[in-house]
Design a protein around this motif. Structure first.
Motif, PDB file in Angstrom:
ATOM      1  N   ASN A   1      30.306  54.298  32.295  1.00 23.69           N
ATOM      2  CA  ASN A   1      29.965  54.546  30.886  1.00 23.69           C
ATOM      3  C   ASN A   1      29.423  55.960  30.720  1.00 23.69           C
ATOM      4  N   VAL A   2      28.951  56.248  29.523  1.00 20.87           N
ATOM      5  CA  VAL A   2      28.289  57.529  29.240  1.00 20.87           C
ATOM      6  C   VAL A   2      26.857  57.170  28.832  1.00 20.87           C
TER       7      VAL A   2
ATOM      8  N   VAL B   1      31.898  44.290  28.094  1.00 20.65           N
ATOM      9  CA  VAL B   1      32.673  44.290  29.338  1.00 20.65           C
ATOM     10  C   VAL B   1      32.168  43.183  30.266  1.00 20.65           C
ATOM     11  N   ASP B   2      33.076  42.359  30.766  1.00 15.50           N
ATOM     12  CA  ASP B   2      32.726  41.327  31.745  1.00 15.50           C
ATOM     13  C   ASP B   2      32.649  42.000  33.117  1.00 15.50           C
ATOM     14  N   LEU B   3      31.452  42.468  33.467  1.00 14.56           N
ATOM     15  CA  LEU B   3      31.290  43.218  34.714  1.00 14.56           C
ATOM     16  C   LEU B   3      31.531  42.354  35.946  1.00 14.56           C
TER      17      LEU B   3
ATOM     18  N   ASN C   1      27.648  57.432  36.959  1.00 11.03           N
ATOM     19  CA  ASN C   1      27.673  56.565  35.781  1.00 11.03           C
ATOM     20  C   ASN C   1      28.363  55.237  36.026  1.00 11.03           C
ATOM     21  N   SER C   2      28.639  54.909  37.291  1.00  7.80           N
ATOM     22  CA  SER C   2      29.344  53.674  37.612  1.00  7.80           C
ATOM     23  C   SER C   2      28.517  52.447  37.235  1.00  7.80           C
ATOM     24  N   LEU C   3      29.190  51.451  36.696  1.00  5.34           N
ATOM     25  CA  LEU C   3      28.569  50.171  36.395  1.00  5.34           C
ATOM     26  C   LEU C   3      28.965  49.115  37.418  1.00  5.34           C
TER      27      LEU C   3
ATOM     28  N   ALA D   1      30.973  45.311  43.602  1.00  4.79           N
ATOM     29  CA  ALA D   1      29.779  44.571  43.202  1.00  4.79           C
ATOM     30  C   ALA D   1      29.129  45.265  42.028  1.00  4.79           C
ATOM     31  N   PRO D   2      28.623  44.509  41.052  1.00  2.75           N
ATOM     32  CA  PRO D   2      27.964  45.156  39.913  1.00  2.75           C
ATOM     33  C   PRO D   2      26.740  45.927  40.355  1.00  2.75           C
TER      34      PRO D   2
END
Length: 356
Positions: free
Chosen positions: A101-102, A87-89, A330-332, A342-343
């Motif tokens: 994600n998990v 994934v291109d975060l 679980n947020s990226l 923002a990542p």
């Protein structure tokens, strides 16, 4: 809420549908559409009409795919896995997409499978099984080594790495680990050391780290040369951690004593599908299968009833957090009204913790 699930297998349909039906505050409001195809630039149009997509390890979420998803009205990316190297975060952040994600689903499932690979490769039970089916009960060529007293090196000491350490300690092994961010839990079972020292001392090296720029090809010609001669290498994490051509060369020179893979760096073209009636054009993958001291499995370490239930449940919980605008653990990618997206670095800067 319409959810488009890509790379969907029969078991995904069973567990995700059940988890959605049991969701207390969204449940019946989720309409799930399953696609057997991987998500890519060629298949992204299938997400039309969906507010969220659910993807797996071999789906491709590059800048162009994410931009297309956003233009189609998709606002949430749900990964039913821990790894997010596909994934291109940065682009997701710029587009304001919710990504989760998990991160922890039955770490014991993966750890137990890694141990199964060690045991199988070490004691040649796969070869014995085939021999006996042909009424061959000879023991020549099946000689193994007692694991008790051997040194096991673990690269990456997250939940899976620690679970693996716990099991291997039960075998009576000495445990070494390498991780830029030591985990206090591991210190119950062994000691941390440098990568060079670990590789030079370990009889078994097991990889339990995510695939990130600092860890890509962490096992390469140089690090393979540091390894103890005839040591065993096991990878149940991500295929890109190993330079395949370098490991083939080490096997041919008999520097490496054995290799057990549940992942492969070019697996997306083959894994999770039946190719038994076609010609596999990947020469490196086919070369690996010719070695008597190499095991290759199809990325199944996670594949237990318990893990599938946990993955589906966490995925639907991530979705309900998105739907209700709640904070998702679980947020990226972090979304704020004031600052946009923002990542989430989770404490990382230039140094990446090599763990999952």
């Amino acid at each position: 809420m319409k959810l488009a699930v890509f790379s969907a297998k029969p078991y995904d349909k069973v567990y995700l549908t059940q988890a959605a039906e049991l969701a207390p505050d969204t449940g019946s409001n989720i309409e799930i559409i399953y696609h057997e195809f991987v998500l890519s630039s060629e298949t992204v149009s299938l997400a039309a009409g969906a507010s969220a997509v659910c993807v797996f390890v071999n789906d491709t979420l590059t800048e162009d795919v994410l931009t297309s998803l956003h233009s189609l009205g998709v606002r949430a990316i749900l990964l039913r896995c821990a790894g997010y190297n596909n994934v291109d975060l940065k682009t997701a952040s710029q587009l304001g997409l919710f990504v989760a994600n998990v991160p922890a689903y039955s770490p014991e499932a993966v750890a137990e499978f890694a141990v199964a690979l060690v045991q199988t490769l070490n004691r040649n039970t796969h070869r014995a099984y085939n021999r006996v089916r042909e009424a061959n009960f000879a023991l020549d060529g099946l000689l193994g080594r007692t694991l008790h007293g051997k040194t096991v090196g673990i690269i990456g000491t997250g939940k899976i790495g620690v679970a693996f350490a716990r099991i291997m300690q039960g075998f009576g092994c000495e445990l070494l680990a390498h991780d830029p961010f030591p985990n206090p839990e591991f210190k119950k079972y062994g000691e941390y050391t440098t990568l060079e020292n670990l590789l030079s001392r370990a009889d078994v090296v097991s990889l339990h780290c995510p695939l990130l720029p600092p860890t890509r090809h962490i096992i390469n010609e140089s690090t393979l040369g540091m390894m103890k001669k005839n040591a065993m290498l096991v990878n149940t994490s991500r295929g890109g951690l190993i330079d395949t051509k370098a490991v083939i060369a080490a096997l041919k020179k008999q520097q490496l004593g054995g290799l057990a893979l549940d992942v492969y760096e070019h697996e997306s073209a083959f894994f999770y599908n039946d190719h038994s009636g076609t010609i596999i054009e990947d020469d490196d993958l086919m070369r690996l299968t010719t070695f008597h001291n190499v095991l290759v499995c199809g990325h199944q370490a996670f594949f237990t009833e318990e893990a599938l239930g946990e993955i589906a449940g966490a995925t639907i919980r991530n979705l309900t957090d998105f739907v209700h605008g709640r904070e998702c653990q679980n947020s990226l990618v972090q979304l704020t009204k004031e600052q946009g997206a923002a990542p989430i670095t989770r404490g990382r800067s230039d140094t990446i913790p090599i763990r999952i």
